[in-house]
Motif scaffolding. Structure first.
Motif, PDB file in Angstrom:
ATOM      1  N   GLY A 111      18.768  -6.585 -25.632  1.00  0.00           N
ATOM      2  CA  GLY A 111      18.388  -5.017 -25.519  1.00  0.00           C
ATOM      3  C   GLY A 111      18.453  -4.215 -27.436  1.00  0.00           C
ATOM      4  N   GLN A 137      10.302  -0.936 -36.817  1.00  0.00           N
ATOM      5  CA  GLN A 137      10.881  -0.557 -35.290  1.00  0.00           C
ATOM      6  C   GLN A 137      10.865   1.167 -36.069  1.00  0.00           C
ATOM      7  OE1 GLN A 137      14.487  -2.915 -34.448  1.00  0.00           O
ATOM      8  NE2 GLN A 137      14.368  -1.033 -32.210  1.00  0.00           N
ATOM      9  N   TRP A 138      11.466   1.299 -36.696  1.00  0.00           N
ATOM     10  CA  TRP A 138      11.637   2.845 -36.391  1.00  0.00           C
ATOM     11  C   TRP A 138      11.000   3.193 -37.867  1.00  0.00           C
ATOM     12  CZ3 TRP A 138      15.573   5.024 -33.878  1.00  0.00           C
ATOM     13  CH2 TRP A 138      17.088   4.605 -33.112  1.00  0.00           C
ATOM     14  N   GLY A 144      15.670  -4.632 -29.080  1.00  0.00           N
ATOM     15  CA  GLY A 144      14.005  -3.905 -29.410  1.00  0.00           C
ATOM     16  C   GLY A 144      13.126  -4.533 -30.616  1.00  0.00           C
ATOM     17  N   PHE A 145      14.784  -5.569 -31.213  1.00  0.00           N
ATOM     18  CA  PHE A 145      14.124  -5.856 -33.034  1.00  0.00           C
ATOM     19  C   PHE A 145      12.000  -6.436 -32.523  1.00  0.00           C
ATOM     20  CE2 PHE A 145      14.252  -8.172 -36.626  1.00  0.00           C
ATOM     21  CZ  PHE A 145      15.007  -7.220 -37.719  1.00  0.00           C
ATOM     22  N   PRO A 146      11.264  -5.779 -33.713  1.00  0.00           N
ATOM     23  CA  PRO A 146      10.237  -6.760 -33.651  1.00  0.00           C
ATOM     24  C   PRO A 146      10.781  -8.140 -33.890  1.00  0.00           C
ATOM     25  CG  PRO A 146      10.843  -5.139 -34.913  1.00  0.00           C
ATOM     26  CD  PRO A 146      11.851  -4.737 -34.292  1.00  0.00           C
ATOM     27  N   ARG A 183      16.129 -13.039 -21.197  1.00  0.00           N
ATOM     28  CA  ARG A 183      15.678 -12.208 -21.183  1.00  0.00           C
ATOM     29  C   ARG A 183      16.231 -11.400 -22.310  1.00  0.00           C
ATOM     30  NH1 ARG A 183      19.882  -8.619 -17.713  1.00  0.00           N
ATOM     31  NH2 ARG A 183      21.988  -9.322 -18.952  1.00  0.00           N
ATOM     32  N   PRO A 184      15.437 -10.091 -23.035  1.00  0.00           N
ATOM     33  CA  PRO A 184      15.530  -9.350 -24.559  1.00  0.00           C
ATOM     34  C   PRO A 184      17.006  -8.569 -24.566  1.00  0.00           C
ATOM     35  CG  PRO A 184      13.785  -8.790 -23.007  1.00  0.00           C
ATOM     36  CD  PRO A 184      14.552  -9.570 -22.008  1.00  0.00           C
ATOM     37  N   GLU A 237      11.658 -10.484 -31.367  1.00  0.00           N
ATOM     38  CA  GLU A 237      12.665 -10.887 -30.826  1.00  0.00           C
ATOM     39  C   GLU A 237      12.350 -11.851 -28.931  1.00  0.00           C
ATOM     40  OE1 GLU A 237      16.161  -9.674 -28.537  1.00  0.00           O
ATOM     41  OE2 GLU A 237      16.036  -8.193 -29.587  1.00  0.00           O
ATOM     42  N   THR A 264      24.053  -3.678 -30.658  1.00  0.00           N
ATOM     43  CA  THR A 264      23.272  -2.654 -31.634  1.00  0.00           C
ATOM     44  C   THR A 264      23.369  -2.545 -33.294  1.00  0.00           C
ATOM     45  OG1 THR A 264      25.590  -1.679 -31.661  1.00  0.00           O
ATOM     46  CG2 THR A 264      24.152  -0.692 -29.310  1.00  0.00           C
TER      47      THR A 264
END
Length: 684
Positions: free
Chosen positions: A483, A278-279, A485-487, A480-481, A489, A538
């Protein structure tokens, strides 16, 4: 008498001895003053000139008894022919040099210049150091250490350079066991003729390179002993064309600790899972390049070099607490093993900030050695698995009922043993006589039938009630996600209310017919603990770029229900744990007020798509009077012992929550809250 003198007559000398010949006879004549006139000579003999005559050489001394005759000296040949031959050879050599010089400078100077430059120049990559990943306290969870890419110059493995016919094959057979690679693959790379740079193995430890370097030295000595040493010392080994390229290797000091969060880095140095993927752009930095002149694989110091330095990657500071992560991971791993379950997950979240303090999966994997990892264990099942949550979802149904003023905690709900709705006959998890429960009691005893009856009050018709319930589920984050943003998910599955089947209208209120992931479930309870405000989960607190720290953007906040409704729900959830009628008594923690909810749902087998086994869960927060931490536990397909959520997930919740409260130094609760009624006495 005339004055004219008569001519003088030459008196002939004595005749030569008959036995005299050659030089001896001539020497004798010369010593006596010359040969007699008219004396006959052999045609092949040369007369010795007299003193003062002929070639101008000094006359030999006369022989005396004390002066023996001198032997003649060595006479050199004529030098002119030899000078002409040497001159011709030099002229020929100069002609060759001049011709070659004309070819290089006049015929095709650019091509030859480029070839020379190519044979001397080297251009390589300067690998950027990958940024470290730490927990919230700065403890490293992922870091980089020195390593080497093992590279080769195929042009140095030709028979001309090595003096060995099959140098690529020999080198490959030597390197294969050291690098853990196939000899055939290495041989193919060393035989390439279209490049001078190939990578044989990436990110090898310094110990591996030292072993190869020792082998190079050893083989160079053997070449020397065998008499195959060449003028170029760098080609005196079949391994001379092997070189190191400094780089770094990713290591995970905790082994499998937080592996599902961190992910891993592949052989190319790219993030291939979790936060590493992700990063990846931030963590990787930017590679640099270096160019320099080289001879025999070594840099020429006086030739200069060009370097574009690498830019190190940024570091990540996570919201994870390493100690809490360790406790969560141990607890869920033990229970999964004990229950012989397929898998399990535990999430610990800060109720006020949305920060994830722990996200554990079992079974896990060690990113340091992926060869031993099972394919089903890779990734992060806590955010990638979609499953039906069961009774832990009832808190959302109760939130909708309370927020819409359709009922209160004390509202009486008569719960029969069976309830006929649509095309199905619904029941609770156990057979029972008619229960006389309050709305609080419906939640405490986790009654499916009671929940259906309560949710029906959200509208005058069932479609209206479905629409209202759907709106609250969406506000809680279902379908819905998260938030994060994890690969990989999953957002879960929540169909529009108009598409709900006849059975879904009645199963969705108690957590069947809708799918979520574990982080979504944890976020629901954190929302209630946070006074009805949902804070997006987060995992990253910020990035380190050199000396500066850049905090992550503030998490999104959404009001889901009122603070009053959230407070009421908190009291109702306490009854689940604190009341003897509740299903979550195993989650009690001495000294703390605990709010929680059990869940046991039919599980859809991901391989067959049919129901098989159960999903067991427990969710809650503590201290319920001043919430600080949410813990959610789920176990999939337990096959040994109990499969009820309160029985196998309640103890995990307690173990992890106790550890988290102590680690965060959360003080015990104050006075106990008066219990809300669970049942009522029907009037005769």
């Amino acid at each position: 008498m005339s004055d004219r003198q008569p001519p003088r007559r030459r008196v002939p000398g004595p005749a030569r001895p008959a036995g005299g010949s050659g030089k001896a006879a001539r020497s004798g004549a010369a010593a006596k003053g010359g040969a007699a006139k008219g004396t006959a000579r052999k045609p092949a003999e040369r007369r010795t000139p007299r003193a003062g005559q002929g070639s101008g050489r000094p006359a030999p001394r006369p022989r005396t008894p004390g002066n023996p005759p001198r032997r003649p000296g060595l006479r050199l040949g004529r030098p002119r022919p030899r000078l002409r031959l040497i001159g011709f050879a030099l002229t020929l050599v100069m002609a060759v040099f001049v011709g070659r010089l004309l070819q290089l400078q006049a015929v095709d100077p650019q091509a030859y210049g480029a070839a020379a430059a190519a044979s001397r120049s080297y251009s390589g990559v300067l690998a950027a150091e990958r940024g470290a990943i730490t927990d919230r306290n700065g403890v490293e969870l992922a870091s980089s250490v020195d390593a080497y890419d093992i590279t080769a110059d195929p042009s140095m493995f030709t028979p001309e350079r090595t003096g060995v016919k099959d140098a690529p094959l020999q080198a490959a057979q030597i390197l294969a066991p050291v690098l853990g690679a196939e000899a055939e693959e290495i041989t193919a790379k060393l035989r390439r003729d279209d490049t001078r740079y190939v990578v044989l193995a990436r990110r090898q430890t310094p110990q591996v390179w030292k072993q190869i370097k020792d082998l190079k030295t050893s083989f160079a000595e053997e070449f020397d002993k065998s008499g195959r040493r060449s003028a170029d010392p760098e080609t005196n080994s079949v391994l001379a064309g092997i070189f190191p390229a400094a780089t770094s290797k990713r290591v995970y000091p905790g082994g499998d600790l937080a592996a599902g969060i961190l992910g891993w880095v592949n052989a190319e140095g790219k993030g291939a899972g979790g936060l590493e993927a992700q990063w990846d752009k931030k963590l990787a930095g930017e590679d640099g390049r270096i160019s320099y002149a080289q001879a025999g694989g070594r840099q020429v110091p006086t030739a200069g070099s060009e370097e574009d330095p690498a830019v190190p990657g940024s570091g990540l500071e996570l919201t994870i607490d390493r100690d809490i992560q360790w406790a969560a991971q141990n607890a869920i791993a033990e229970q999964v093993t004990k229950s012989k379950a397929a898998r399990g997950y535990v999430i610990v979240q800060d109720t006020a900030t949305g920060e994830i303090l722990a996200l554990a999966n079992a079974p896990g994997f060690d990113p340091n050695d992926l060869t031993r990892a099972a394919a089903t264990s890779l990734g992060n099942a806590a955010v990638q698995d979609a499953y039906e949550p069961g009774s832990t979802a009832k808190v959302m149904s109760m939130a909708a009922v309370l927020e819409e003023n359709a009922a209160t905690p004390g509202t009486h709900v008569t719960v029969p043993n069976r309830l006929h709705r649509g095309d199905r006959l619904f029941q609770d998890d156990v057979d029972h006589p008619t229960w006389y429960l309050t709305l609080n009691g419906v939640l405490a005893k986790s009654s499916n039938i009671g929940t259906i009856l309560a949710v029906e009050q959200l509208g005058k018709t069932q479609p209206e009630a479905n629409k209202v319930l759907h709106s609250y589920l969406r506000k809680f984050g279902i379908g819905r996600p998260t938030g994060l943003g994890f690969p990989g998910e999953t957002p879960g599955i929540l169909a529009p209310p108009q598409d709900w089947s006849t059975s879904q209208q009645y199963t969705i209120p108690f957590g069947q017919g809708v799918s979520i992931n574990a982080l979504q479930a944890a976020s629901v309870y954190s929302t209630i603990a946070n006074g009805g405000v949902r804070v997006a989960p987060t995992l990253v607190r910020g990035t380190h770029d050199g000396e500066a720290f850049t905090p992550a953007p503030e998490a999104e906040k959404t009001r889901v229900v009122s603070e009053k409704t959230a407070k009421t729900l908190s009291l109702m959830l306490e009854s689940v744990v604190d009341d003897e009628e509740g299903t979550g008594v195993k989650a009690r923690i001495p000294g703390y007020r605990v709010a929680g909810k059990t869940g046991t749902a039919n599980r859809v087998d991901p391989e067959t798509g049919r129901y098989k086994g159960y999903t067991s869960s427990f969710a809650g927060f503590a201290p319920s009077d001043k919430p600080r931490v949410t813990v959610y536990c789920a176990i999939q397909d337990a096959t040994r012992g109990s499969y009820f959520g309160g029985q196998i997930c309640g103890p995990v919740y307690k173990q992890v929550m106790e550890f988290a409260l102590k680690t965060l130094q959360v003080p015990p609760s104050g006075a106990k809250q008066a219990r809300l009624p669970v049942t009522f006495t029907p009037e005769d």
